[in-house]
Design an enzyme around this catalytic site. Structure first.
Site, PDB file in Angstrom:
ATOM      1  N   ARG A  63       0.718  -1.204  -0.077  1.00 48.43           N
ATOM      2  CA  ARG A  63       0.049  -0.073  -0.147  1.00 48.43           C
ATOM      3  C   ARG A  63       0.961   1.072   0.063  1.00 48.43           C
ATOM      4  NH1 ARG A  63      -5.111   1.736  -1.146  1.00 48.43           N
ATOM      5  NH2 ARG A  63      -6.197   2.886   0.446  1.00 48.43           N
ATOM      6  N   THR A  70      -9.535   0.554 -10.517  1.00 49.57           N
ATOM      7  CA  THR A  70      -8.668  -0.386  -9.776  1.00 49.57           C
ATOM      8  C   THR A  70      -8.566  -1.697 -10.663  1.00 49.57           C
ATOM      9  OG1 THR A  70      -8.636   0.805  -7.788  1.00 49.57           O
ATOM     10  CG2 THR A  70      -8.435  -1.685  -7.694  1.00 49.57           C
ATOM     11  N   ASN A 109      -6.012   4.354  -7.568  1.00 47.51           N
ATOM     12  CA  ASN A 109      -7.435   5.030  -6.953  1.00 47.51           C
ATOM     13  C   ASN A 109      -8.414   5.214  -8.175  1.00 47.51           C
ATOM     14  OD1 ASN A 109      -9.197   5.390  -4.912  1.00 47.51           O
ATOM     15  ND2 ASN A 109      -8.384   7.458  -4.500  1.00 47.51           N
ATOM     16  N   SER A 165      -7.722   0.948   3.085  1.00 48.66           N
ATOM     17  CA  SER A 165      -8.406   0.458   1.830  1.00 48.66           C
ATOM     18  C   SER A 165      -9.263  -0.214   2.053  1.00 48.66           C
ATOM     19  CB  SER A 165      -7.062  -0.272   1.110  1.00 48.66           C
ATOM     20  OG  SER A 165      -7.596  -0.954  -0.134  1.00 48.66           O
ATOM     21  N   SER A 166     -10.081  -0.528   0.881  1.00 47.55           N
ATOM     22  CA  SER A 166     -11.275  -1.584   0.969  1.00 47.55           C
ATOM     23  C   SER A 166     -10.870  -2.539   0.053  1.00 47.55           C
ATOM     24  CB  SER A 166     -12.489  -0.961   0.255  1.00 47.55           C
ATOM     25  OG  SER A 166     -12.890   0.230   1.003  1.00 47.55           O
ATOM     26  N   GLY A 203     -13.650  -1.404  -7.202  1.00 46.22           N
ATOM     27  CA  GLY A 203     -14.910  -0.904  -6.912  1.00 46.22           C
ATOM     28  C   GLY A 203     -14.945  -0.133  -5.980  1.00 46.22           C
TER      29      GLY A 203
HETATM   30  O1  DON Z   1      -7.889   1.348  -1.690  1.00 45.08           O
HETATM   31  C1  DON Z   1      -9.097   1.570  -2.035  1.00 45.08           C
HETATM   32  O2  DON Z   1     -10.067   1.071  -1.296  1.00 45.08           O
HETATM   33  C2  DON Z   1      -9.449   2.449  -3.483  1.00 45.08           C
HETATM   34  N1  DON Z   1      -8.323   3.168  -3.485  1.00 45.08           N
HETATM   35  C3  DON Z   1      -9.699   1.466  -4.518  1.00 45.08           C
HETATM   36  C4  DON Z   1     -10.236   2.040  -5.512  1.00 45.08           C
HETATM   37  C5  DON Z   1     -11.093   1.258  -6.517  1.00 45.08           C
HETATM   38  O3  DON Z   1     -11.294   0.169  -6.272  1.00 45.08           O
HETATM   39  C6  DON Z   1     -11.526   1.990  -7.493  1.00 45.08           C
HETATM   40  N2  DON Z   1     -12.280   1.072  -8.192  1.00 45.08           N
HETATM   41  N3  DON Z   1     -12.985   0.839  -8.852  1.00 45.08           N
END
Ligand code: DON
Length: 554
Positions: A88, A362, A382, A433-434, A453
């Site tokens: 990360r 992503t 992101n 993060s997710s 997502g």
């Molecule tokens: O780490 C995260 O949770 C976000 N930066 C992820 C971004 C993401 O999945 C965008 N996608 N559709």
């Protein structure tokens, strides 16, 4: 293209597991091919994962890149070691708690999203090297070769590229070095036109020669820092020099006999999904009609995302109460608070306010090799095309992952997610993060899955797990209609077709506010190994442009 004859089935695949079989599912056919090439050359799943990561950085520049970060969840067959490689991004050392606020304490629009001030220190180059050095069989030079070739030869613009560029073009136009690479005379390039990235090929070649030091030190690092500073950013050479990946123990959850291995903080994925599953474990979901089942799942999501907002952040900086959040009694209590007839207003759980969320990107990929080594990786810069900023002379498109911090307490980020102190900005800290790369295992099946997502990643993987629990194959997990609740905003979000009109009526009658997203969302890449029958299945989300293959190796 020469290995195409090896593909047993494209998109969803099914073959006998005798004797040497592997599978790869990624969001781009060229990245799947890069992984196949590396397995063909004698590499293992970890080499293939490194090659796929580098390839995606080239051919899916809107989703991930060496200017971004991610999590690689790995399982080594020889000793069953399971570990999460945390690549990360980290906040630069000169970042401050209120760096995106004006004097009145209000967030300055766009500052955490656009240009180099939005960029954390990338982790992907270190992640690639870590995979190869500690788990792979091939050299860094060998695994980077396909990506370097793809950057030199160019990749063809697709419909997805055009759609995501339309979303970010105004920002990209402000940065001539980015516009030169990704636009055609400041316009969205035509379908099929080639995007060649000579500078990026050069940077990858430097990495192939010098390892990740070729990125974090020396000429590339100096060029990046100079360009970042000249454009309002705060990176220092020291930030790059000090970046390190961290190996962390995954979160392990049991749900109805399925062992779920997923990511730990600084991703919220494993804990939020685990808490939701522990709540759901209190219900016999099969006994309810489909819409009541959805109501219960939505209420579990609401409660788990609430705790995300309150407690989760970088474990190197804040104490995350992992055990309590997954505790049986605690989650039983949360399950008991669910009313089968009524939606629980989120403000009854706590009183935080927020706004809506926007479009995103992503990437996720899944790999299994002939030895049973596996990788689930979700990688990000992101928003589509990250911060929109390429550091001059390097080809490195920088992320805008700083927006994943809670830039102001209880104020929504690009995904409408709120957070508090636990996810506040601090120098060297990783934003929450997710991303939720996940393994599933029962006596007879193994699943590998994940998706992009934003905030909806966790609910998508959760729905995938519940579908796995029903005994369905990955083709079904990736195609499922999707719905989501994240505590705030207090609404059930669903993709087009995600809820039938009768389901919508019942959920409304229970007091849910429904919000249809104007498109379908997610891009899940999944693999399932059916141990007893010796079968492997792989599937790529029909919403995306990816490719899943199951194939034999000589
Ligand atoms: O780490 C995260 O949770 C976000 N930066 C992820 C971004 C993401 O999945 C965008 N996608 N559709």
């Amino acid at each position: 293209m020469k290995f195409y004859f090896l593909f047993i089935l494209v998109f969803s695949a099914y073959v006998s597991a005798e004797p040497k079989q592997a599978a790869i599912a990624t969001a781009h056919p060229l990245a799947t091919q890069a992984g196949i090439d590396i397995l063909q050359q004698g590499g293992n799943a970890f080499d293939a994962a490194a090659a796929i990561t580098a390839s995606l950085a080239v051919v899916e520049p809107y989703s991930s890149g060496i200017g971004g970060g991610g999590f690689w969840l790995i399982h080594r067959a020889s000793d069953h070691k399971q570990v999460m490689i945390d690549g990360r991004e980290r906040a630069p050392m000169r970042s401050t708690h209120d760096m995106y606020l004006d004097k009145a304490g209000n967030t300055i629009k766009g500052l955490s999203l656009n240009g180099p001030l939005a960029a954390g220190i990338p982790g992907v180059p270190a992640g690639i090297e870590h995979l190869v050095k500690h788990y792979g069989r091939l050299s860094l030079k060998e695994v980077l070769a396909p990506a370097i070739k793809q950057a030199q030869a160019g990749f063809a613009v697709t419909a997805r590229y055009r759609k995501l560029m339309a979303y970010r073009i105004e920002v990209i136009k402000q940065y001539p070095d980015t516009a030169r690479v990704f636009l055609d005379e400041y316009k969205i390039p035509a379908l099929g036109s080639l995007i060649v990235q000579a500078d990026l090929a050069q940077t990858l070649t430097t990495m192939a020669k010098h390892g990740s030091q070729g990125f974090y030190q020396g000429a590339v690092a100096e060029a990046m820092v100079a360009s970042v500073k000249a454009n309002g950013g705060i990176w220092e050479l020291d930030d790059l020099d000090k970046y390190q990946v961290v190996e962390r123990a995954p979160i392990i959850i049991d749900y109805n006999g399925i062992t779920i291995t997923s990511v730990a903080p600084p991703s919220s994925g494993g804990i939020v999904m685990g808490q939701a599953l522990h709540i759901l474990g209190q219900f016999d979901l099969a006994q309810y009609d489909p819409v009541t089942r959805k109501h219960i799942i939505i209420e579990a999501m609401r409660r788990a995302y609430r705790d995300r907002a309150a407690y989760l952040g970088d474990p190197d900086f804040v104490k995350v109460p992992v055990e309590r959040l997954l505790d049986e009694e605690y989650t039983e209590g949360l399950a008991l608070s669910i009313d089968l007839d009524r939606a629980t207003p989120s403000h009854d759980l706590s009183d935080i306010t927020t706004t809506d969320q926007t479009g995103t990107d992503t990437t996720h990929f899944s790999v299994v090799d002939t030895d049973g080594n596996r990788v689930a990786a979700t990688l990000s810069i992101n928003l589509p095309f990250g911060s929109g900023f390429i550091a001059q002379g390097t080809g490195v498109l920088l992320n805008n992952e700083m927006d994943d911090f809670s830039v102001k307490p209880l104020t929504a980020n690009a995904y409408g997610l709120v957070g508090d102190h636990a996810n506040a900005i601090a120098p060297g800290k990783r934003p929450l993060s997710s991303m939720t790369p996940t393994f599933l295992e029962t006596d007879d099946r193994i699943g590998i899955l994940g998706t992009p997502g934003g905030s909806r990643i966790i609910s998508m993987v959760l729905l995938g797990v519940l579908d796995f629990a029903k005994g369905n194959p990955p083709q079904s997990w990736v195609s499922l209609p999707r719905y989501h609740h994240q505590y705030l905003p207090d609404e059930v979000q669903y993709e087009q077709g995600g809820l039938s009109s009768s389901e919508q009526a019942v959920l409304k009658s229970k007091g849910h506010v429904l919000k249809e997203k104007n498109r379908q969302y997610g891009n899940m890449q999944a693999i399932m190994i059916w141990k007893k029958r010796g079968l492997i299945f792989a599937a790529s989300d029909p919403r995306g442009e990816g490719r899943a293959n199951v194939f034999y190796l000589p």
